[in-house]
Structure formats: structure tokens, C-alpha cells
Design a protein around this motif. Structure first.
Motif, PDB file in Angstrom:
ATOM      1  N   GLY A 114       1.057  -1.570  -0.441  1.00 40.79           N
ATOM      2  CA  GLY A 114      -0.013   0.209   0.113  1.00 40.79           C
ATOM      3  C   GLY A 114       0.976   1.684   0.288  1.00 40.79           C
ATOM      4  N   PRO A 115       0.243   2.601   0.153  1.00 37.50           N
ATOM      5  CA  PRO A 115       1.169   3.655   0.282  1.00 37.50           C
ATOM      6  C   PRO A 115       1.624   4.311   1.071  1.00 37.50           C
ATOM      7  CG  PRO A 115      -1.369   4.348   1.035  1.00 37.50           C
ATOM      8  CD  PRO A 115      -1.093   2.877   0.380  1.00 37.50           C
ATOM      9  N   CYS A 116       2.410   3.567   1.594  1.00 32.44           N
ATOM     10  CA  CYS A 116       3.340   3.357   2.914  1.00 32.44           C
ATOM     11  C   CYS A 116       5.003   4.138   2.435  1.00 32.44           C
ATOM     12  CB  CYS A 116       3.613   2.682   3.335  1.00 32.44           C
ATOM     13  SG  CYS A 116       2.411   1.752   4.754  1.00 32.44           S
ATOM     14  N   TYR A 117       5.285   5.389   2.936  1.00 30.55           N
ATOM     15  CA  TYR A 117       6.390   5.814   2.744  1.00 30.55           C
ATOM     16  C   TYR A 117       7.668   5.913   4.114  1.00 30.55           C
ATOM     17  CZ  TYR A 117       4.414   5.950  -1.483  1.00 30.55           C
ATOM     18  OH  TYR A 117       3.059   5.786  -2.955  1.00 30.55           O
ATOM     19  N   SER A 118       8.661   5.883   3.648  1.00 34.71           N
ATOM     20  CA  SER A 118       9.752   6.391   4.707  1.00 34.71           C
ATOM     21  C   SER A 118       9.098   7.740   4.793  1.00 34.71           C
ATOM     22  CB  SER A 118      11.263   6.326   3.953  1.00 34.71           C
ATOM     23  OG  SER A 118      12.471   6.120   5.691  1.00 34.71           O
ATOM     24  N   SER A 119       8.847   8.001   6.961  1.00 41.49           N
ATOM     25  CA  SER A 119       9.182   9.592   6.960  1.00 41.49           C
ATOM     26  C   SER A 119      10.517   9.943   7.445  1.00 41.49           C
ATOM     27  CB  SER A 119       8.170   9.306   7.639  1.00 41.49           C
ATOM     28  OG  SER A 119       8.862   8.462   9.379  1.00 41.49           O
ATOM     29  N   PRO A 120      11.191  11.146   7.234  1.00 38.52           N
ATOM     30  CA  PRO A 120      11.951  11.485   8.386  1.00 38.52           C
ATOM     31  C   PRO A 120      12.363  10.848   9.813  1.00 38.52           C
ATOM     32  CG  PRO A 120      10.950  13.053   7.767  1.00 38.52           C
ATOM     33  CD  PRO A 120      10.301  12.350   7.127  1.00 38.52           C
ATOM     34  N   LEU A 121      11.740  10.364  10.476  1.00 37.63           N
ATOM     35  CA  LEU A 121      11.640   9.960  11.530  1.00 37.63           C
ATOM     36  C   LEU A 121      11.956   8.211  11.862  1.00 37.63           C
ATOM     37  CD1 LEU A 121       8.434  11.949  13.626  1.00 37.63           C
ATOM     38  CD2 LEU A 121      10.856  12.395  13.037  1.00 37.63           C
ATOM     39  N   GLY A 122      11.626   8.087  10.784  1.00 35.84           N
ATOM     40  CA  GLY A 122      12.742   6.060  10.148  1.00 35.84           C
ATOM     41  C   GLY A 122      10.499   5.580  10.750  1.00 35.84           C
ATOM     42  N   ILE A 123       9.411   5.782  10.428  1.00 35.78           N
ATOM     43  CA  ILE A 123       8.788   5.524  10.746  1.00 35.78           C
ATOM     44  C   ILE A 123       8.238   5.398   9.611  1.00 35.78           C
ATOM     45  CG2 ILE A 123       6.679   5.718  12.106  1.00 35.78           C
ATOM     46  CD1 ILE A 123       7.547   6.925  14.668  1.00 35.78           C
ATOM     47  N   LEU A 124       7.515   4.281   8.723  1.00 37.14           N
ATOM     48  CA  LEU A 124       6.164   4.999   7.585  1.00 37.14           C
ATOM     49  C   LEU A 124       5.961   5.602   7.858  1.00 37.14           C
ATOM     50  CD1 LEU A 124       6.584   0.712   6.241  1.00 37.14           C
ATOM     51  CD2 LEU A 124       7.953   2.551   6.166  1.00 37.14           C
ATOM     52  N   PRO A 170      12.749  16.840  22.104  1.00 31.91           N
ATOM     53  CA  PRO A 170      13.924  18.324  23.116  1.00 31.91           C
ATOM     54  C   PRO A 170      14.795  17.788  23.440  1.00 31.91           C
ATOM     55  CG  PRO A 170      12.246  16.354  24.656  1.00 31.91           C
ATOM     56  CD  PRO A 170      11.553  16.486  22.727  1.00 31.91           C
ATOM     57  N   VAL A 171      15.501  16.729  22.618  1.00 33.08           N
ATOM     58  CA  VAL A 171      16.812  15.554  22.695  1.00 33.08           C
ATOM     59  C   VAL A 171      17.003  15.726  21.643  1.00 33.08           C
ATOM     60  CG1 VAL A 171      16.986  15.047  25.184  1.00 33.08           C
ATOM     61  CG2 VAL A 171      16.315  13.682  23.011  1.00 33.08           C
ATOM     62  N   SER A 172      16.667  16.431  19.879  1.00 27.63           N
ATOM     63  CA  SER A 172      17.115  16.458  18.823  1.00 27.63           C
ATOM     64  C   SER A 172      17.113  15.237  18.413  1.00 27.63           C
ATOM     65  CB  SER A 172      18.451  17.391  18.625  1.00 27.63           C
ATOM     66  OG  SER A 172      17.764  18.738  19.063  1.00 27.63           O
ATOM     67  N   ALA A 173      16.687  14.397  19.208  1.00 23.94           N
ATOM     68  CA  ALA A 173      16.968  12.400  18.545  1.00 23.94           C
ATOM     69  C   ALA A 173      16.618  12.256  17.678  1.00 23.94           C
ATOM     70  CB  ALA A 173      16.216  12.056  19.309  1.00 23.94           C
ATOM     71  N   PHE A 174      16.049  13.219  16.613  1.00 22.17           N
ATOM     72  CA  PHE A 174      16.471  12.547  15.036  1.00 22.17           C
ATOM     73  C   PHE A 174      17.114  14.447  13.843  1.00 22.17           C
ATOM     74  CE2 PHE A 174      12.287  11.800  17.109  1.00 22.17           C
ATOM     75  CZ  PHE A 174      12.285  10.175  16.940  1.00 22.17           C
ATOM     76  N   SER A 175      17.882  13.518  13.237  1.00 28.83           N
ATOM     77  CA  SER A 175      18.911  14.007  12.676  1.00 28.83           C
ATOM     78  C   SER A 175      19.047  13.093  10.867  1.00 28.83           C
ATOM     79  CB  SER A 175      20.216  13.814  13.823  1.00 28.83           C
ATOM     80  OG  SER A 175      21.051  13.358  13.616  1.00 28.83           O
ATOM     81  N   GLU A 176      19.650  14.134  10.140  1.00 28.45           N
ATOM     82  CA  GLU A 176      20.156  13.345   8.912  1.00 28.45           C
ATOM     83  C   GLU A 176      20.377  12.521   9.659  1.00 28.45           C
ATOM     84  OE1 GLU A 176      22.416  16.323   7.036  1.00 28.45           O
ATOM     85  OE2 GLU A 176      20.574  17.123   5.933  1.00 28.45           O
ATOM     86  N   ASP A 177      21.381  11.917  10.096  1.00 27.65           N
ATOM     87  CA  ASP A 177      22.519  10.144  11.015  1.00 27.65           C
ATOM     88  C   ASP A 177      21.437   9.708  11.368  1.00 27.65           C
ATOM     89  OD1 ASP A 177      24.687  12.053  10.243  1.00 27.65           O
ATOM     90  OD2 ASP A 177      24.724  13.113  12.208  1.00 27.65           O
ATOM     91  N   GLY A 178      19.905   9.615  11.895  1.00 28.85           N
ATOM     92  CA  GLY A 178      18.895   9.307  11.707  1.00 28.85           C
ATOM     93  C   GLY A 178      18.657   9.222  13.532  1.00 28.85           C
ATOM     94  N   TYR A 179      18.734   8.349  13.816  1.00 29.07           N
ATOM     95  CA  TYR A 179      17.205   7.793  15.108  1.00 29.07           C
ATOM     96  C   TYR A 179      18.352   8.010  16.518  1.00 29.07           C
ATOM     97  CZ  TYR A 179      14.114   6.844  18.575  1.00 29.07           C
ATOM     98  OH  TYR A 179      13.647   6.613  19.818  1.00 29.07           O
ATOM     99  N   ASP A 180      18.865   8.826  17.644  1.00 31.87           N
ATOM    100  CA  ASP A 180      19.610   8.750  18.444  1.00 31.87           C
ATOM    101  C   ASP A 180      18.519   8.212  19.485  1.00 31.87           C
ATOM    102  OD1 ASP A 180      21.099   9.063  20.507  1.00 31.87           O
ATOM    103  OD2 ASP A 180      22.123  10.816  20.404  1.00 31.87           O
TER     104      ASP A 180
END
Length: 239
Positions: A114-124, A170-180
Motif C-alpha cells: 500500500g501507500p507507505c513511505y519512509s518518513s524523516p523519523l524512520g517510521i512509515l 527536546p533532545v534532537s534525537a532525529f537528524s540526517e544521521d538517523g535516530y538517537d
């Protein structure tokens, strides 16, 4: 004994959808697997002709889960195993699960189904449901079931210029480097009265898509508590 409602010798997708809804789950798409998809066989020596994905949409599954288990502190995988297994038996399918060992590529299958895509958070992300959905199992059928035309809608993140999900953590866990995830878990464990635990991930809630499908607070907290428990070995007991 397996029970099927048949039409022209083939299970109807609408019957499968009804069986899942009666169990508190949703039909999350289906596709005809190719060898490269890595879908397990329906039975030894008998390839899967159709894989139907089952999961949750918004809070509906939560209500069924709580009704079956009371005030749950765990066991969602076990409940999913039982429920999806019963639907598989009812429909004449073989049940498979994302928590199998070794893990199966459910996220890749979701994008096929179905129409699922990768998001900037890594969640579909889904065009209607946003980030408020998940996959609890799959139903492998020997037959190539009749499927509707593919939903060709595109990734809504591509037309979201502000992407508030990336700036609100609040801890900038999401970035171009992935999910901290360690930074996320430490913050939540040290701020157990904050809304990241009681309402769910702020970044997830910041997404403008699918807000009507948001998880209820109890459901969101359940998932966040489960996330913290999965990190206990690295972080020690939560205060």
C-alpha cells in the motif's frame, strides 16, 4: 478445521477484512509476492500467492487489546500471535509475524502492499493515517487473490516544507544521521512526568498528517513504556 467463505474458488479480500475487523485489527494492504520479496512459503514447497498484512489504525486495536487483557503491562506480541493466528485459521492462511526471529522485512512489505513511505523519523508514513498505524502480522495465502488497483498516492513528506517533526524533539534525537534512540530513552526515563511519555513522542505528534488517527494517551504511554523496557539493559532501571 479451516473455514473459508469462497467466491469462484478464491477467498474474497472483503471477507478477510471483515474477519480482521472483528478481531480488532485492520487490513493494511496486500500484494502478490515475488521471490525477491522474501515472503515465507504458505506451506513447505508451496509458495505464497498473496500476502495480506494485518495491523492497527489509530486506537481501534487498543480497545480490543485492553478488552482481552484488562489493564495491560505487556504482551502485545502474544495477543497479536493469538488473534492473527485465529484469523489465519478462519481464512485458511498461514500466519507470519514481524517479531519472528530472525525478523521479517515487514516495513518493506508494507511499501509493496500500500501507500507507505519512509518518513524523516524512520517510521512509515501513510497519506491518510500519518504515523499512527502499525503492522501486527501477515496472512499468507496459497492463492493469488483478486486485489484492487494499486494506490498510487505519493509520500506526503515530500510536500511538507516545514517538517516540524525534525525540530520539536527536546533532545534532537532525529537528524540526517538517523535516530538517537539512547538519547531519547534517557530523556524520557528522566522526565517521566513529561508529555513524551504520557502522550507519545512529540516528533510523531508534530506531523500534520493523520491527526484524527492519533493514539489515545493510554495507548501512547503503553508503547513508550514498552520502548523504555526495551532499553533497560543499556540504561538501567527507570526511576
Amino acid at each position: 478445521m479451516r473455514r473459508k467463505r469462497r467466491y469462484g474458488g478464491t477467498m474474497l479480500l472483503t471477507d478477510i477484512e471483515q474477519a480482521l475487523q472483528e478481531a480488532g485489527l485492520a487490513l493494511r494492504g496486500a500484494f502478490h509476492p515475488e521471490v525477491s520479496d522474501g515472503v515465507p512459503d504458505f506451506a513447505p514447497g508451496q509458495p505464497t500467492g498473496t500476502l495480506v498484512l494485518a495491523g492497527n489504525v489509530g486506537p481501534e486495536m487498543w480497545h480490543a487489546f485492553v478488552a482481552a487483557t484488562g489493564a495491560p503491562v505487556g504482551g502485545l506480541d502474544g495477543w497479536s500471535d493469538q488473534v492473527v493466528g485465529r484469523v489465519a485459521e478462519r481464512c485458511g492462511a498461514t500466519a507470519i509475524f514481524p517479531f519472528s526471529k530472525p525478523p521479517l522485512p515487514f516495513q518493506r512489505w508494507a511499501c509493496r502492499a500500500g501507500p507507505c513511505y519512509s518518513s524523516p523519523l524512520g517510521i512509515l508514513i501513510h497519506p491518510d493515517l500519518g504515523l499512527w498505524h502499525a503492522f501486527r502480522g501477515g496472512l499468507a495465502f496459497a492463492e493469488r487473490l483478486d486485489l484492487p488497483p494499486a494506490d498510487e498516492r505519493t509520500n506526503p513528506c515530500e510536500t511538507c516544507p516545514e517538517q516540524p517533526c525534525l525540530s520539536i524533539c527536546p533532545v534532537s534525537a532525529f537528524s540526517e544521521d538517523g535516530y538517537d534512540s539512547p538519547a531519547c530513552a534517557v530523556y524520557i526515563s528522566e522526565n517521566r512526568h513529561g508529555d513524551c511519555l504520557s502522550l507519545g513522542c512529540r516528533a510523531r505528534r508534530a506531523c500534520p498528517i493523520g491527526r484524527g488517527a492519533r493514539y489515545e494517551p493510554a495507548q501512547a504511554q503503553f508503547h513508550m513504556e514498552s520502548f523504555l523496557r526495551s532499553r533497560l539493559g543499556a540504561l538501567g532501571p527507570c526511576p
